[in-house]
Design a protein around this motif. Structure first.
Motif, PDB file in Angstrom:
ATOM      1  N   UNK A  26       8.553  -7.724   1.464  1.00 20.07           N
ATOM      2  CA  UNK A  26       7.678  -6.718   0.883  1.00 20.07           C
ATOM      3  C   UNK A  26       7.543  -6.948  -0.610  1.00 20.07           C
ATOM      4  N   UNK A  27       6.337  -6.758  -1.112  1.00 17.30           N
ATOM      5  CA  UNK A  27       6.103  -6.838  -2.547  1.00 17.30           C
ATOM      6  C   UNK A  27       5.103  -5.753  -2.915  1.00 17.30           C
ATOM      7  N   UNK A  28       5.141  -5.338  -4.171  1.00 19.85           N
ATOM      8  CA  UNK A  28       4.220  -4.307  -4.629  1.00 19.85           C
ATOM      9  C   UNK A  28       2.820  -4.881  -4.741  1.00 19.85           C
ATOM     10  N   UNK A  29       1.874  -4.130  -4.256  1.00 18.48           N
ATOM     11  CA  UNK A  29       0.460  -4.514  -4.346  1.00 18.48           C
ATOM     12  C   UNK A  29      -0.017  -4.282  -5.780  1.00 18.48           C
ATOM     13  N   UNK A  30      -0.843  -5.177  -6.287  1.00 14.94           N
ATOM     14  CA  UNK A  30      -1.351  -5.060  -7.651  1.00 14.94           C
ATOM     15  C   UNK A  30      -2.219  -3.827  -7.859  1.00 14.94           C
ATOM     16  N   UNK A  52       0.769   0.689  -3.083  1.00 11.84           N
ATOM     17  CA  UNK A  52       0.931   0.158  -1.726  1.00 11.84           C
ATOM     18  C   UNK A  52       1.784  -1.109  -1.733  1.00 11.84           C
ATOM     19  N   UNK A  53       2.682  -1.181  -0.769  1.00 12.14           N
ATOM     20  CA  UNK A  53       3.517  -2.381  -0.644  1.00 12.14           C
ATOM     21  C   UNK A  53       2.856  -3.362   0.305  1.00 12.14           C
TER      22      UNK A  53
END
Length: 176
Positions: free
Chosen positions: A32-36, A40-41
């Protein structure tokens, strides 16, 4: 975990119609990564591949299916022995035929193999495992895995069957 030892030998090996029966898996997890765009992930699937002591390129864990285990148990054992992961096998992806240059014997002189491959949702990654002295493991995204995959039949299992299975069968609750 010094009690973990890789099985060796062919005494329990299964054969069918001139093929050595093999079980393997495509170990996977989610990153999982943070959406720019904020909040939202982003969820990315990664697969675990291992090197081969016999040549270049990466592989998915696989090996002989033995008489004292189910095909799913064999796939899980190979993942543990070769890649040092434990997990849950999912639906059979399919059967794949290939010729082994190194695994020829009196029951299969041509080295013909029939591999049952499964997705394996990784639940635990061990710090020590039986084949760690000869195998390195690497988590890759699907595109990287396809590029580095040593065998065409494994590429097909990944990009055709695994991705279709994943799209049809996974839910957000699976990866919690």
């Amino acid at each position: 975990m010094s009690d973990l030892v890789a099985r060796t030998g062919r005494q329990q090996q299964r054969y069918e119609d001139g093929h050595r029966l093999v079980a393997g898996c495509i170990p996977y997890r989610y990153r999982y990564s943070d959406d720019d765009s904020g909040g939202k992930r982003k969820k990315t699937i990664e697969v675990l591949m291992i090197n081969s002591p016999s040549g270049p390129g990466l592989l998915f864990p696989k090996g002989g299916w033995e008489n004292d285990e189910t095909v799913e148990e064999a796939a899980e054992r190979e993942a543990l022995e070769e890649a040092g992961v434990r997990g849950e096998t999912k639906d059979l992806l399919g059967y794949y035929y290939f010729k082994s240059r190194t695994q020829k014997d009196e029951f299969c002189p041509e080295g013909s193999c029939k591999a049952a491959m499964f997705p394996l949702l990784v639940k635990e990654e061990l710090s020590t495992w039986p084949e760690q002295s000869t195998r390195q493991r690497t988590w890759l995204d699907i595109d990287e895995a396809e590029q580095h995959c040593r065998h065409l039949w494994m590429q097909g299992a990944l990009v055709e069957d695994f991705l279709k299975w994943h799209a049809d069968n996974t839910t957000d609750s699976e990866d919690q």
